[in-house]
Scaffold this motif. Structure first.
Motif, PDB file in Angstrom:
ATOM      1  N   CYS A  12     -28.069 -17.407 -10.428  1.00  0.00           N
ATOM      2  CA  CYS A  12     -27.202 -16.324 -10.911  1.00  0.00           C
ATOM      3  C   CYS A  12     -27.558 -14.968 -10.314  1.00  0.00           C
ATOM      4  CB  CYS A  12     -27.281 -16.234 -12.441  1.00  0.00           C
ATOM      5  SG  CYS A  12     -26.553 -17.642 -13.307  1.00  0.00           S
ATOM      6  N   ASP A  13     -28.711 -14.860  -9.669  1.00  0.00           N
ATOM      7  CA  ASP A  13     -29.153 -13.576  -9.094  1.00  0.00           C
ATOM      8  C   ASP A  13     -28.166 -13.111  -8.025  1.00  0.00           C
ATOM      9  OD1 ASP A  13     -30.644 -11.771  -7.154  1.00  0.00           O
ATOM     10  OD2 ASP A  13     -32.176 -12.015  -8.697  1.00  0.00           O
ATOM     11  N   ARG A  14     -27.693 -11.878  -8.149  1.00  0.00           N
ATOM     12  CA  ARG A  14     -26.650 -11.379  -7.239  1.00  0.00           C
ATOM     13  C   ARG A  14     -27.204 -10.922  -5.898  1.00  0.00           C
ATOM     14  NH1 ARG A  14     -21.878 -11.460  -9.698  1.00  0.00           N
ATOM     15  NH2 ARG A  14     -21.850 -11.463 -11.980  1.00  0.00           N
ATOM     16  N   HIS A  15     -28.512 -10.858  -5.750  1.00  0.00           N
ATOM     17  CA  HIS A  15     -29.120 -10.469  -4.475  1.00  0.00           C
ATOM     18  C   HIS A  15     -29.775 -11.652  -3.764  1.00  0.00           C
ATOM     19  CE1 HIS A  15     -28.406  -6.283  -5.481  1.00  0.00           C
ATOM     20  NE2 HIS A  15     -28.965  -6.498  -6.660  1.00  0.00           N
TER      21      HIS A  15
ATOM     22  N   GLY B 135     -25.061 -15.555  -7.421  1.00  0.00           N
ATOM     23  CA  GLY B 135     -24.582 -14.403  -8.181  1.00  0.00           C
ATOM     24  C   GLY B 135     -23.482 -14.774  -9.149  1.00  0.00           C
ATOM     25  N   SER B 136     -23.757 -14.641 -10.451  1.00  0.00           N
ATOM     26  CA  SER B 136     -22.728 -14.904 -11.448  1.00  0.00           C
ATOM     27  C   SER B 136     -23.204 -14.449 -12.815  1.00  0.00           C
ATOM     28  CB  SER B 136     -22.391 -16.401 -11.503  1.00  0.00           C
ATOM     29  OG  SER B 136     -23.423 -17.119 -12.158  1.00  0.00           O
TER      30      SER B 136
END
Length: 291
Positions: free
Chosen positions: A35-38, A42-43
């Motif tokens: 889920c990490d956007r970097h 990413g979510s």
């Protein structure tokens, strides 16, 4: 091979995948990385399809901090888009999905030329009992009950469960900086045994409210389906709106909630698919190393 599908409902985005064929365990650390956007996909969360003996489909819903949610209105609508993409459901044909917060009935009502889906979800029945959100003391219906925060501020809360816990605070206006300061204090307040999703709301029309949402395990969120249901139910119960067909406007857009006479809730709104893709070998190895 496609590992996952990504879609969003009013800017609230989820990854959907088949847990049995992913070949990886979705530990809290793995969920956080995906889920990490970097450093990941990413979510705002992950929708993991699982078998169900009680419904047509089953889903586990993971928050971006790795915790597990009972139910998500936007997540369920995105899950419907994923199932349509997989060829497992059809437009205008109802189906059921089992969540930790109960079984819901869903229907993709239509699909526009540019692929936007209108999805309806029967979200279950709203309850206002304090015990249903883990609030201590005698079991009661909360009605603008005062809650003191660590900062010394006092907010007046209305608790709602729609299969997951919510705390609605009605305001005269939405001052975002003030909301960002108070919302996490409410969400993690020791009075809520399991944490709580927080909504600040302002009635603006007999059938319309503006709302701002802080989700347990995710933080500030552009839109939330279960939060829209909680806001609409609390507003009808307290007479803040005079209609039972309620529009809840959030930063990401509007959702529509029908609050039936028996307090069962029907949520409807748009969903858009974004892409389908696969995890690289390197990402898979990093996830496996997290253990």
């Amino acid at each position: 091979m496609t590992d996952f599908f990504k879609g969003h409902g009013l800017g609230n985005d989820y990854i959907a995948l088949e847990l049995e064929t992913l070949g990886l365990e979705l530990t809290p650390l793995a969920v956080r990385l995906i889920c990490d956007r970097h450093n990941g996909v990413g979510s705002d969360g992950i929708l993991a399809r699982v078998p169900s003996a009680a419904a047509d489909f089953g889903v586990r819903i993971f928050n971006p901090d790795g915790s597990e949610a009972e139910k998500s209105g936007n997540g369920l609508r995105i899950f419907a888009a994923y199932l349509l993409e997989q060829g497992d459901v059809d437009v205008r044909r109802p189906f059921t999905v089992e969540t930790l917060g109960g079984i819901v009935r869903m229907e993709i009502q239509n699909q526009s030329d540019d692929g936007v889906l209108a999805v309806e979800v029967e979200m279950g029945t709203a309850t206002f009992r304090s015990a249903d959100v883990g609030l201590p003391g005698p079991d009661r219906e909360t009605d603008n009950e005062p809650l003191e925060l660590d900062s010394g501020d006092v907010v007046h809360i209305n608790t709602v469960s729609v299969g997951n816990p919510h705390c609605v605070v009605f305001q005269d206006e939405l001052d975002v900086e003030s909301l960002r300061r108070r919302a996490p204090q409410i969400s993690t307040h020791p009075s809520f045994a399991r944490g709580v999703n927080v909504q600040f709301a302002v009635p603006v029309e007999p059938d319309t409210l503006d709302a701002w949402v802080w989700e347990r395990g995710a933080g500030e969120t552009r839109a939330s389906g279960s939060s829209a249901c909680a806001v609409a139910a609390a507003a009808v119960r307290r007479g803040m709106v005079s209609e039972r067909q309620v529009t809840v406007r959030m930063p990401g857009g509007s959702l529509h909630v029908h609050v039936r006479d028996d307090w069962s809730l029907v949520l409807s709104g748009p969903v858009e698919s974004v892409y389908s893709a696969y995890l690289s070998d390197g990402m898979r190895r990093r996830l496996e190393m997290l253990g």
